[in-house]
Design an enzyme around this catalytic site. Sequence first.
Site, PDB file in Angstrom:
ATOM      1  N   GLU A 265       0.871  -1.193   0.000  1.00 46.96           N
ATOM      2  CA  GLU A 265       0.000   0.000   0.000  1.00 46.96           C
ATOM      3  C   GLU A 265       0.897   1.229   0.000  1.00 46.96           C
ATOM      4  O   GLU A 265       1.746   1.386   0.893  1.00 46.96           O
ATOM      5  CB  GLU A 265      -0.916   0.035   1.233  1.00 46.96           C
TER       6      GLU A 265
ATOM      7  N   GLU B 151       4.974   4.670   3.851  1.00 44.61           N
ATOM      8  CA  GLU B 151       4.510   6.000   4.272  1.00 44.61           C
ATOM      9  C   GLU B 151       5.715   6.928   4.394  1.00 44.61           C
ATOM     10  O   GLU B 151       6.724   6.584   4.986  1.00 44.61           O
ATOM     11  CB  GLU B 151       3.761   5.880   5.608  1.00 44.61           C
TER      12      GLU B 151
ATOM     13  N   ASN C 208       9.970   7.434   0.660  1.00 38.37           N
ATOM     14  CA  ASN C 208       9.214   8.133  -0.375  1.00 38.37           C
ATOM     15  C   ASN C 208       8.933   7.174  -1.529  1.00 38.37           C
ATOM     16  O   ASN C 208       9.860   6.546  -2.062  1.00 38.37           O
ATOM     17  CB  ASN C 208      10.047   9.327  -0.874  1.00 38.37           C
TER      18      ASN C 208
ATOM     19  N   ASP D  18      -3.301  11.714  -1.691  1.00 37.95           N
ATOM     20  CA  ASP D  18      -3.449  13.172  -1.694  1.00 37.95           C
ATOM     21  C   ASP D  18      -3.816  13.641  -3.107  1.00 37.95           C
ATOM     22  O   ASP D  18      -3.131  13.285  -4.067  1.00 37.95           O
ATOM     23  CB  ASP D  18      -2.141  13.837  -1.249  1.00 37.95           C
TER      24      ASP D  18
ATOM     25  N   GLU E   9     -11.305   6.824   4.650  1.00 40.40           N
ATOM     26  CA  GLU E   9     -12.573   6.317   4.114  1.00 40.40           C
ATOM     27  C   GLU E   9     -13.675   6.421   5.165  1.00 40.40           C
ATOM     28  O   GLU E   9     -14.798   6.835   4.871  1.00 40.40           O
ATOM     29  CB  GLU E   9     -12.382   4.862   3.673  1.00 40.40           C
TER      30      GLU E   9
HETATM   31  C1  LIG Z   1      -4.643  11.353   2.486  1.00 40.97           C
HETATM   32  S1  LIG Z   1      -3.577  10.262   3.304  1.00 40.97           S
HETATM   33  C2  LIG Z   1      -4.434   8.687   3.224  1.00 40.97           C
HETATM   34  C3  LIG Z   1      -3.918   7.704   4.231  1.00 40.97           C
HETATM   35  C4  LIG Z   1      -4.571   6.295   4.173  1.00 40.97           C
HETATM   36  N1  LIG Z   1      -4.236   5.626   2.934  1.00 40.97           N
HETATM   37  C5  LIG Z   1      -6.067   6.366   4.358  1.00 40.97           C
HETATM   38  O1  LIG Z   1      -6.790   6.134   3.387  1.00 40.97           O
HETATM   39  O2  LIG Z   1      -6.503   6.622   5.485  1.00 40.97           O
HETATM   40  C6  LIG Z   1      -2.285  10.031   2.108  1.00 40.97           C
HETATM   41  C7  LIG Z   1      -1.002   9.492   2.719  1.00 40.97           C
HETATM   42  O3  LIG Z   1      -0.070   9.243   1.667  1.00 40.97           O
HETATM   43  C8  LIG Z   1       1.226   9.635   2.099  1.00 40.97           C
HETATM   44  N2  LIG Z   1       2.048   9.907   0.907  1.00 40.97           N
HETATM   45  C9  LIG Z   1       1.824  10.872  -0.016  1.00 40.97           C
HETATM   46  N3  LIG Z   1       2.794  10.869  -0.943  1.00 40.97           N
HETATM   47  C10 LIG Z   1       3.648   9.869  -0.597  1.00 40.97           C
HETATM   48  C11 LIG Z   1       4.850   9.383  -1.164  1.00 40.97           C
HETATM   49  N4  LIG Z   1       5.376   9.932  -2.267  1.00 40.97           N
HETATM   50  N5  LIG Z   1       5.469   8.336  -0.567  1.00 40.97           N
HETATM   51  C12 LIG Z   1       4.935   7.779   0.565  1.00 40.97           C
HETATM   52  N6  LIG Z   1       3.808   8.221   1.156  1.00 40.97           N
HETATM   53  C13 LIG Z   1       3.169   9.252   0.581  1.00 40.97           C
HETATM   54  C14 LIG Z   1       0.957  10.870   2.935  1.00 40.97           C
HETATM   55  O4  LIG Z   1       2.024  11.179   3.802  1.00 40.97           O
HETATM   56  C15 LIG Z   1      -0.329  10.491   3.662  1.00 40.97           C
HETATM   57  O5  LIG Z   1      -0.069   9.863   4.899  1.00 40.97           O
END
Ligand SMILES: C[S@@+](CC[C@H](N)C(=O)[O-])C[C@H]1O[C@@H](n2cnc3c(N)ncnc32)[C@H](O)[C@@H]1O
Length: 213
Positions: free
Chosen positions: A44, A69, A96, A118, A194
């Site tokens: 994920e 994450e 990342n 995001d 969600e």
């Molecule tokens: C809006 S949150 C959703 C979290 C979770 N998937 C949920 O549905 O509850 C998006 C997550 O993606 C992570 N994220 C965004 N870009 C990323 C990247 N390039 N690499 C790793 N994580 C990333 C953000 O830090 C954030 O925690």
Amino acid sequence: MRLRNKPWAKEKIESYPQYIVPNPENFKGKWHEVFHNNQPLHIEVGTGKGRFITEMAKANPHINYIGIELYDSVIVTALDRLIEADLPNLRLLNVNAADLDKYFAKNDVERVYLNFSDPWPKKRHEKRRLTYKDFLKLYESILVDGGEIHFKTDNQGLFEYSLMSFSAYGMLLKYISLDLHNSDFEGNIMTEYEQKFSEKGNRIYRCEVKFQN
Ligand SMILES: C[S@@+](CC[C@H](N)C(=O)[O-])C[C@H]1O[C@@H](n2cnc3c(N)ncnc32)[C@H](O)[C@@H]1O
């Protein structure tokens, strides 16, 4: 609140190398050494606080999972869940996703989950969207042939953008739902976002796409 990496979180992560893999580049092409088996691996990307990936790992012990994450101040909550559940088939990476090919080789991964990524609505931030073509190229480079992406979001703009991005990349659409919680999709595990958005009455979009061999 602006998310940043935090020293206290980094310290905690370093205390649990059995759950948050340090130096994941050492396992590129050999994740079976971490899990001590050859089960399929699902990841994920943007795992956030980790509810989805932890519940998936509990429900599917015959599949290995990795939650990825970027922010250490966020992944520590996923770490707490994993410490409590102590699942042999789940590991976390605090990296990342733009560097996925440093940590995974072709055929390492059978499925990529993208949940409530995001949206980055401004055009000048398009490259940060996890369904931008450069990310699709990365996923293709680590997935098995015919590997899949399973994508959920409440953001209509991101969903439409992503469908176009998948299609422009030549991917095949296997499943689509424009209203997940009123559809016949069984076994859905809700993510933190969600739950929040569903309670607000937002429509949840979902699709499954696969790369053509
Ligand atoms: C809006 S949150 C959703 C979290 C979770 N998937 C949920 O549905 O509850 C998006 C997550 O993606 C992570 N994220 C965004 N870009 C990323 C990247 N390039 N690499 C790793 N994580 C990333 C953000 O830090 C954030 O925690």
